[in-house]
Write a protein that holds these residues in place. Sequence first.
Motif, PDB file in Angstrom:
ATOM      1  N   GLY A  25      80.586  47.312  56.910  1.00  0.00           N
ATOM      2  CA  GLY A  25      79.403  48.108  56.606  1.00  0.00           C
ATOM      3  C   GLY A  25      78.220  47.762  57.489  1.00  0.00           C
ATOM      4  O   GLY A  25      78.358  47.343  58.638  1.00  0.00           O
ATOM      5  N   MET A  26      77.016  47.974  56.961  1.00  0.00           N
ATOM      6  CA  MET A  26      75.737  47.680  57.637  1.00  0.00           C
ATOM      7  C   MET A  26      75.637  48.384  58.988  1.00  0.00           C
ATOM      8  O   MET A  26      75.183  47.792  59.986  1.00  0.00           O
ATOM      9  CB  MET A  26      75.542  46.167  57.821  1.00  0.00           C
ATOM     10  N   ASP A  27      76.009  49.619  59.067  1.00  0.00           N
ATOM     11  CA  ASP A  27      76.055  50.328  60.349  1.00  0.00           C
ATOM     12  C   ASP A  27      74.688  50.432  61.016  1.00  0.00           C
ATOM     13  O   ASP A  27      74.572  50.316  62.238  1.00  0.00           O
ATOM     14  CB  ASP A  27      76.654  51.726  60.152  1.00  0.00           C
ATOM     15  N   PRO A 187      77.788  47.303  48.821  1.00  0.00           N
ATOM     16  CA  PRO A 187      78.471  48.239  49.722  1.00  0.00           C
ATOM     17  C   PRO A 187      78.853  49.548  49.042  1.00  0.00           C
ATOM     18  O   PRO A 187      79.166  49.575  47.843  1.00  0.00           O
ATOM     19  CB  PRO A 187      79.723  47.455  50.156  1.00  0.00           C
ATOM     20  N   GLU A 191      82.248  51.501  52.698  1.00  0.00           N
ATOM     21  CA  GLU A 191      82.063  50.132  53.175  1.00  0.00           C
ATOM     22  C   GLU A 191      82.991  49.162  52.441  1.00  0.00           C
ATOM     23  O   GLU A 191      83.516  48.216  53.039  1.00  0.00           O
ATOM     24  CB  GLU A 191      80.607  49.712  52.982  1.00  0.00           C
ATOM     25  N   SER A 283      72.555  49.784  55.714  1.00  0.00           N
ATOM     26  CA  SER A 283      73.716  50.680  55.695  1.00  0.00           C
ATOM     27  C   SER A 283      73.328  52.082  56.126  1.00  0.00           C
ATOM     28  O   SER A 283      72.170  52.487  56.006  1.00  0.00           O
ATOM     29  CB  SER A 283      74.318  50.729  54.286  1.00  0.00           C
TER      30      SER A 283
END
Length: 362
Positions: A25-27, A187, A191, A283
């Motif tokens: 995740g954490m794009d 998430p 994610e 995210s």
Amino acid sequence: KEQIIRKSGMLEYYRTSEAFADVGGMDNLKHWLETRSLAFSEKARDFGLPQPKGILLLGIQGCGKSLLCKAVASLWKLPLLRLDVGKIFSGIVGSSEENVRKAITIAESVAPCILWIDELEKGFAVTQSSPFSDAGTTSRVFATFVTWLQEKTAPVFVVATANDISQLPPELMRKGRFDEIFFVDLPSEEERAEIFRIHLRKRRRDPGRFDIQYLARISEGYSGAEIEQAIVEALYEVYGVKEDIETADIVYALKQQVPLSRTMREAIQNRRLWAATRTVSASADRFPGEVAVLPDQLDENKETIYLEFLALEKSLPGDVAFRIREFLGTFPGKHEDIEKMQLYVSDYKRLASKLMQRGTGE
């Protein structure tokens, strides 16, 4: 340099093995870091780019803030130093202030590097320092630190993490100390699927053998650390009993856990509420998970109704609030009519009154 760091006693040199791909995740945050991966180069200086100062990561425990700090060092190929704020403080008058200056000097001598400060609020909580408690030592150490954050010219990129937002001094949050403040939330379903695949591969299992989408769907509200622990627990349960783990074993391990999002539901809601208009989401999906409505997405009337609901839910015992939510479902989403929100709060009050009158909520 590594020996100098170890002898200082306040900085730890980390040999990172975590890859950037190990972070699920954490794009948004990943993209932000990738675009600055060459920011310390001479070519970047010639182009007119300033050196990045650092980032502050706020959010929920177990969602990958510390993991990301280690992964950034691998991505940027820079040494990672960890500052233990607790080791800075000493009982000798004036030594704490000297220690923080010494730590800063050592970090700058190793630059370019990444300075990781974990759980920042534990060392610089706003309530810790006074002329009566510690003679103002914490305040003076903090003043030295924030002045350095603002004025530093050495290529030291600071990555600080914090869980308890309320304990952070307001002067730390303003622009100029950090380049950006990111909120790392629980998430989303997509994610969580990525996190399951990462941890299964790390334990030499083929994710294709598992129903990843089903696992991601039933693990709503679980953090990355809780997902990892469920896989580890499933491995322990089947070891010596059968050949390998299956989807059902991970499902069983998830059901045995009580996720932090349930144990600390009110605290997490308050953190999301605070972060909605004050931080950038790590995210791509802003604030996914249990809380569907946030103040920055509501008009004034909807926000008032939502805050009324939060106050009501917070006033109830945990078991009563849990039973009402099980019956009514979550608060209506931002796209719903205001009348539906009002009806939800009305039904919530009615059920709360009945359950509280019964005493035990049974």
